[in-house]
Scaffold this motif. Structure first.
Motif, short mmCIF file in Angstrom:
data_model
loop_
_atom_site.label_atom_id
_atom_site.label_comp_id
_atom_site.label_asym_id
_atom_site.label_seq_id
_atom_site.Cartn_x
_atom_site.Cartn_y
_atom_site.Cartn_z
N GLU A 243 -5.03 -10.55 5.75
CA GLU A 243 -5.51 -10.50 4.36
C GLU A 243 -7.03 -10.57 4.31
OE1 GLU A 243 -3.66 -9.81 1.91
OE2 GLU A 243 -1.63 -10.49 2.36
N PRO A 509 0.15 -2.00 -6.45
CA PRO A 509 -0.43 -0.65 -6.61
C PRO A 509 0.32 0.50 -5.92
CG PRO A 509 -1.43 -1.77 -4.76
CD PRO A 509 -0.39 -2.71 -5.30
N PHE A 568 -5.73 -7.76 -5.84
CA PHE A 568 -5.48 -6.33 -5.57
C PHE A 568 -5.26 -5.51 -6.84
CE2 PHE A 568 -1.28 -8.32 -4.30
CZ PHE A 568 -0.52 -7.89 -5.39
N GLU A 572 -7.05 -2.33 -6.07
CA GLU A 572 -6.19 -1.17 -5.79
C GLU A 572 -5.60 -0.53 -7.03
OE1 GLU A 572 -3.70 -1.24 -2.17
OE2 GLU A 572 -3.72 -3.39 -2.48
N THR A 596 -5.87 -0.23 3.58
CA THR A 596 -4.62 -0.55 2.90
C THR A 596 -4.83 -1.39 1.63
OG1 THR A 596 -2.33 -1.20 3.28
CG2 THR A 596 -4.04 -2.68 4.16
#
Ligand code: DMJ
Length: 623
Positions: A243, A509, A568, A572, A596
């Motif tokens: 992470e 996402p 995120f 994202e 990613t």
């Protein structure tokens, strides 16, 4: 006098009334006219403001677009010798080289060329059907006639910017410098992945999105916080290697590529250095957790007898390889290359990679395979390492192709009603379930197909589209129009969660990521339509006065919210949605590859923002 007066009074009165009536009538007509007129003015204003806001939007893009390689070309001085500008960008190529490499790039489209897509046009713009397109993965969109067109959907994109502002401003108000925001309770949130320290995860993760959107003020306050406050020194945090890498190292690297600001390179290296002790294992496969102070590293107790997790140790390659290139320190690349070698050489059951590997023995743990949780981004990074290298890392592409072939054969299935999905595989048993996380693989299959022509290309593109369609189905089969954490395929249900613990949605996402990739590759309007459906659902169910929350059960009409605005979501979810409604020339896929966590990294040899560290001059032996 009096009678005379009394005779004229009613006349005057009647005259007055008639006058007033006429006055009212005239005023009314004028008013009505005015209303019509003001409507027309408003309409004209709207038309004007649309073009103004279009211009504004373009201006907002300036900090990004102006620095974009395509536009930089126009700014390059005509002199040919090795230039300062390119060198400042850490690019060792000469102006001449850059000019040559960029010469095939179509200029930024003019505003007047804005068109709205229709089904017919998307036909000939499908790069899979139209090999005549010069840049199937990027650049401005070009018609077969060579005309550059812009594909920005200004209104929808502006809505995504507003969502970003809402998410950011509330984070700033209630959780600034902490990791995430709890919108309902208006206080900070910190998941264990951040090691319970205040690392400003939302700032670091969300900053490149602000930059791309041209939210300059917000971007600057984030940069300022990073400069003054972000450090892993003097804290004893137990960080997730994975992470921390994808969010923090990845975020800093993208910001460095975008801006060339040395602050971000220093921070990326600082963070990566704190992760390095985790790699001190007999195999070189890193542990999952590392303490920033002591360097003590370990794995999760629940992970198959002390194993490391495939999607974690297999999702470091892009960041570490790029970090080596911009710092000139080969160590980071060596670390991930070691992981690559272990995975290349180890025997793979049925050609597949189990999710668990013991870092001490180098042996697989439980034989669970998945393109969802615990496996997902390993496969993603095989393809993307090859893309990032300018398609020179052939080893990565081969490993990707072999893995996907096995996955196609052993795990991709079609439901009785024709939905394509990727099952999990536990030993020899298929579990007909797909994680929301695996929805990124629609885009992955398609990207793999679009970048290499072979006997599998058409099939892979079809599977990519099929998986994306299935993930969309998982959304629209829920009353909230948002997809569950996992969904199953059985006689009872298709693309629906069955167990209560898989019905939640945490602002993920992956489905939008596939919409974005498929949109770029096909220009099929449906991907934008699906994205917009999701935006409306997010606004309806996830938006609160103080930020965005996930949902506890997507199958309830009025679902309970989870009180977490995930970092995120800014990094994202909103980025992919913004890009879905942007032109292809914003982060073209032949110049950028997304890590990613949706942090775009430059592609070597194709992107002058690669900013490779200058190669040190050989030592002089003159004396
Ligand atoms: C993100 O942190 C990354 O996309 C990761 O690869 C998977 N999980 C989340 C988003 O769902």
């Amino acid at each position: 006098m009096c009678p005379k007066t009394s005779k004229t009074t009613p006349l005057l009165l009647i005259g007055g009334i008639v006058f007033v009536i006429i006055l009212v009538a005239i005023t009314g007509v004028t008013l009505i006219n005015n209303i019509n007129l003001s409507n027309i003015i408003r309409l004209n204003e709207k038309v004007a403001s649309d073009s103004v806001s279009a211009t504004d939007n373009q201006i907002k893009e300036l900090n990004y677009v102006n620095n974009h390689p395509k536009n930089l070309l126009a700014k390059l001085p005509s002199a040919t010798p090795a230039n300062n500008e390119a060198n400042e960008a850490g690019d060792s190529r000469s102006l001449e080289q850059i000019r040559h490499e960029m010469s095939s790039v179509v200029p930024e489209p003019k505003l007047s060329a804005v068109i709205w897509r229709d089904g017919q046009k998307s036909q000939f713009l499908d790069p899979m059907k139209s090999p005549t397109l010069a840049l199937p993965l990027g650049g401005a969109t070009v018609t077969p006639g060579g005309e550059a067109v812009s594909l920005i959907d200004y209104e929808k994109r502006a809505q995504i910017v507003k969502m970003m502002e809402h998410a950011w401003h509330n984070y700033k108000l209630y959780a600034w410098g902490k990791n995430e925001l709890r919108p309902l309770s208006q206080r900070p949130h910190s998941g264990s992945i951040f090691g319970s320290y205040d690392l400003g995860a939302t700032i670091v993760d969300g900053l490149d999105t602000l930059y791309i959107m041209g939210l300059e003020k917000e971007y600057k306050e984030g940069r300022d916080w990073i400069e003054r406050r972000f450090s892993l020194d003097n804290i004893s945090a137990e960080l997730s290697v994975f992470e921390t890498n994808i969010r923090f190292v990845g975020g800093m690297l993208t910001l460095y590529a975008f801006t060339g600001d040395p602050l971000y390179k220093e921070k990326a290296q600082h963070i990566a250095d704190k992760l390095l002790p985790a790699f001190q294992t007999p195999t070189g496969i890193p542990y999952a957790l590392v303490n920033t102070k002591t360097g003590m590293a370990k794995n999760y107790g629940w992970a198959s007898g002390g194993s490391s997790i495939l999607s974690e140790f297999g999702t470091l390659h892009l960041e570490f390889a790029y970090l080596s290139d911009i710092t000139g320190n080969p160590l980071y690349r060596e670390r991930v290359q070691t992981i690559r070698q272990v995975l290349k050489e180890i025997e793979k059951p049925k050609g597949l990679y189990p999710n668990f590997l013991n870092p001490k023995t180098g042996k697989w743990g439980q034989q669970h395979m998945s393109l969802g949780a615990l496996g997902d981004s390993y496969y993603e990074y095989l393809l993307k390492a090859w893309l990032q290298s300018g398609q020179t890392d052939e080893e990565a592409r081969e490993m990707y192709d072999e893995a996907m072939l096995a996955i196609m054969d052993k795990m991709v299935r079609t439901s009785p009603n024709g939905l394509t999905y990727v099952s999990d595989l536990k030993f020899d048993r298929l579990e007909h379930k797909m994680d929301h996380l695996a929805c990124f693989s629609g885009g992955l299959f398609a990207l793999g197909a679009a970048t290499r022509q072979n006997q599998h290309t058409d099939k892979y593109m079809e599977v990519g589209k099929g998986i994306t369609n299935t993930c969309h189905e998982s959304y629209i089969r829920a009353p909230t129009q948002l997809g569950p954490e996992a969904f199953r395929f059985s006689d009872a249900a298709e693309a629906r969660a069955l167990r209560s613990q898989e019905k939640y949605y945490i602002l993920r996402p992956e489905t939008f990521e596939s919409y974005f990739v498929l949109w770029r590759l096909t220009h099929d309007q449906k991907y934008r339509d699906w994205g917009w459906e999701a935006v409306l659902a997010l606004e309806k169910h996830c938006r609160t006065p103080h930020g965005y929350c996930g949902l506890r059960n997507v199958y309830q009409q009025e679902p309970q919210k989870d009180d977490v605005q995930q970092s995120f979501f800014l990094a994202e979810t909103l980025k992919y949605l913004y890009l879905l409604f942007s032109d292809d020339s914003v982060l073209p896929l032949d110049e950028w590859v997304f890590n990613t966590e949706a942090h775009p990294l430059p592609i070597k040899g194709a992107n002058i923002y690669y900013r490779k560290a200058p190669v040190p001059l050989p030592a002089s032996n003159a004396s």
